[in-house]
Design an enzyme around this catalytic site. Structure first.
Site, PDB file in Angstrom:
ATOM      1  N   GLY A   1     -11.109  -5.056  28.835  1.00 21.95           N
ATOM      2  CA  GLY A   1     -12.590  -5.682  29.081  1.00 21.95           C
ATOM      3  C   GLY A   1     -12.688  -5.799  30.480  1.00 21.95           C
ATOM      4  N   PHE A   2     -13.669  -6.542  30.948  1.00 21.70           N
ATOM      5  CA  PHE A   2     -13.979  -7.114  31.960  1.00 21.70           C
ATOM      6  C   PHE A   2     -12.638  -7.985  32.757  1.00 21.70           C
ATOM      7  CE2 PHE A   2     -16.632 -10.615  34.256  1.00 21.70           C
ATOM      8  CZ  PHE A   2     -16.289 -10.325  35.498  1.00 21.70           C
TER       9      PHE A   2
ATOM     10  N   THR B   1     -15.837  -3.606  22.691  1.00 24.30           N
ATOM     11  CA  THR B   1     -16.831  -3.964  23.796  1.00 24.30           C
ATOM     12  C   THR B   1     -16.092  -3.677  25.158  1.00 24.30           C
ATOM     13  OG1 THR B   1     -15.824  -6.169  23.993  1.00 24.30           O
ATOM     14  CG2 THR B   1     -17.876  -5.952  22.611  1.00 24.30           C
TER      15      THR B   1
ATOM     16  N   ASP C   1      -6.935  -2.891  17.045  1.00 25.85           N
ATOM     17  CA  ASP C   1      -7.650  -3.947  16.567  1.00 25.85           C
ATOM     18  C   ASP C   1      -6.567  -5.197  16.070  1.00 25.85           C
ATOM     19  OD1 ASP C   1      -9.069  -5.782  15.273  1.00 25.85           O
ATOM     20  OD2 ASP C   1     -10.484  -4.518  14.113  1.00 25.85           O
TER      21      ASP C   1
ATOM     22  N   SER D   1     -12.316 -10.698  22.690  1.00 26.29           N
ATOM     23  CA  SER D   1     -13.193 -11.200  21.722  1.00 26.29           C
ATOM     24  C   SER D   1     -14.606 -10.681  22.533  1.00 26.29           C
ATOM     25  CB  SER D   1     -13.661 -12.741  21.731  1.00 26.29           C
ATOM     26  OG  SER D   1     -14.781 -13.188  21.506  1.00 26.29           O
TER      27      SER D   1
ATOM     28  N   TYR E   1     -20.022 -17.093  18.376  1.00 27.96           N
ATOM     29  CA  TYR E   1     -18.926 -17.365  19.443  1.00 27.96           C
ATOM     30  C   TYR E   1     -18.394 -18.474  19.716  1.00 27.96           C
ATOM     31  CZ  TYR E   1     -17.346 -16.284  24.255  1.00 27.96           C
ATOM     32  OH  TYR E   1     -16.537 -16.252  25.436  1.00 27.96           O
TER      33      TYR E   1
ATOM     34  N   TYR F   1      -0.613 -24.420  16.289  1.00 27.21           N
ATOM     35  CA  TYR F   1       0.810 -23.929  16.476  1.00 27.21           C
ATOM     36  C   TYR F   1       1.687 -24.566  17.428  1.00 27.21           C
ATOM     37  CZ  TYR F   1       0.413 -19.450  13.348  1.00 27.21           C
ATOM     38  OH  TYR F   1       0.351 -18.744  12.467  1.00 27.21           O
TER      39      TYR F   1
ATOM     40  N   THR G   1     -18.567 -16.005  34.809  1.00 23.96           N
ATOM     41  CA  THR G   1     -17.619 -15.370  35.631  1.00 23.96           C
ATOM     42  C   THR G   1     -18.411 -13.966  35.991  1.00 23.96           C
ATOM     43  OG1 THR G   1     -15.623 -16.278  34.680  1.00 23.96           O
ATOM     44  CG2 THR G   1     -15.442 -14.119  35.854  1.00 23.96           C
TER      45      THR G   1
ATOM     46  N   ARG H   1     -25.817 -10.340  29.876  1.00 21.26           N
ATOM     47  CA  ARG H   1     -25.483 -11.447  30.926  1.00 21.26           C
ATOM     48  C   ARG H   1     -26.407 -11.647  31.900  1.00 21.26           C
ATOM     49  NH1 ARG H   1     -19.098 -12.109  29.790  1.00 21.26           N
ATOM     50  NH2 ARG H   1     -19.222 -10.015  29.723  1.00 21.26           N
TER      51      ARG H   1
END
Length: 319
Positions: free
Chosen positions: A13-14, A39, A60, A79, A149, A163, A179, A190
């Site tokens: 991801g990014f 994504t 996954d 996510s 989300y 946990y 960000t 975004r």
């Protein structure tokens, strides 16, 4: 990081790809990037693949997570993160925040690794406290259009804390504010890629609401520096990482116009339901406990981001 072994979930991801790069640059012995590419984009780690110690696995994490050998850090950034993505992938967003996070925690527990949960400023919802501090519990609509989300991340924080308390997992929680930077998707919905794309095409800037709502923009390299400082620390409890420089969306559109040298007039559209009116981090904990604060000026970060999008626009389709 020298000699350490890390697993980065959402590693294509990014933010995840920048984190993988930073860990390798800091001397990590092994960095395993795991991503189902729902994504993420494998092109984000293309330059990392030839590097010693780097490995990419398409997987996954809601379907299980097994890693051979010792692991020092499990970093969960998996996510969907943009409004378009989690609107189109609501069930997937909830599953990765719940089932995926627990699978990641089980891996950290098994390997006795430090666990980083990448949460979000969205846990504060449309805040009634400004700026937002970590002890603020938030103002969130649990069944609204953004709830998949918001609640996925709130749950992921809750199960991470559980946990830690009940099973002794060494947990770090970061709440990431807006960000931006290279490797964002131009069409992810975004505000940064939206405005940059419109500026580069000479189009009108689409502003939702009257443009008075505020955001704070942190350059991705600054963010990643905060993440690394956090996992190497003994800090417990959530930590805000973001840039406290607050500006209106209208001001940000003007900043993009100046940096890109393009874009037309501002056109206003109805504000989406539950869109937060204010977003600004209080970074006192990050400053005092991690010695962290952002260094990259918005003007410099926008220059690099715009250069990246210009380069991407010039590539052949699929490259």
């Amino acid at each position: 990081m020298r000699g350490k072994r890390a697993v980065v979930l959402g590693g294509a991801g990014f933010v995840g790809s920048h984190l993988c790069e930073r860990l390798l640059d800091d001397g990590a012995e092994s960095v395993l990037a795991v991503d189902n590419l729902i994504t993420g984009n494998e092109a984000n780690v293309r330059t990392l693949k030839p590097r010693a110690g780097f490995q990419f696995v398409k997987q996954d994490i809601t379907e299980g997570l097994e890693v051979d050998g010792p692991v020092d850090f499990v970093l969960n950034l998996a996510s969907p993160a943009s409004p378009i993505d989690y609107a189109n992938l609501p069930i997937e967003t909830l599953r990765v925040g719940s089932i995926g996070t627990e699978n990641a925690l089980k891996l950290a527990e098994k390997k006795k690794a430090v666990f980083l949960m990448a949460s979000t400023s969205e846990v504060y919802g449309d805040p009634l406290v400004h700026p937002q501090k970590e002890d603020y519990w938030g103002n969130v609509n649990p069944i609204g259009p953004r709830s998949v989300y918001d609640e996925a991340k709130r749950y992921s924080e809750a199960i991470s804390a559980a946990y830690e308390r009940s099973r002794g997992v060494n947990v770090r929680i970061v709440r990431i504010f807006n960000t931006y930077g290279p490797r964002m998707r131009l069409n992810d919905g975004r505000v940064v890629p939206a405005f940059v794309g419109q500026a580069l095409k000479g189009e009108d800037f689409s502003v939702f609401g009257d443009g008075s709502q505020t955001r704070s923009f942190c350059y991705v390299k600054d963010l990643v520096d905060g993440l690394v400082r956090l996992i190497l620390s003994d800090v417990r409890g959530p930590v805000n990482i973001g840039n406290p420089r607050e500006m209106t969306i209208k001001q940000f559109a003007e900043a993009v116009r100046e940096a890109a040298g393009g874009g037309r007039q501002i056109v206003y559209h109805p504000l989406p339901k539950d869109d937060p009116k204010q977003r600004q981090p209080d970074i006192t904990r990050a400053r005092t406990l991690l010695g962290w604060e952002p260094k990259v000026k918005l003007e410099d970060g926008l220059r690099d981001t715009i250069a990246y999008f210009r380069e991407v626009a010039g590539r052949p389709s699929g490259a």
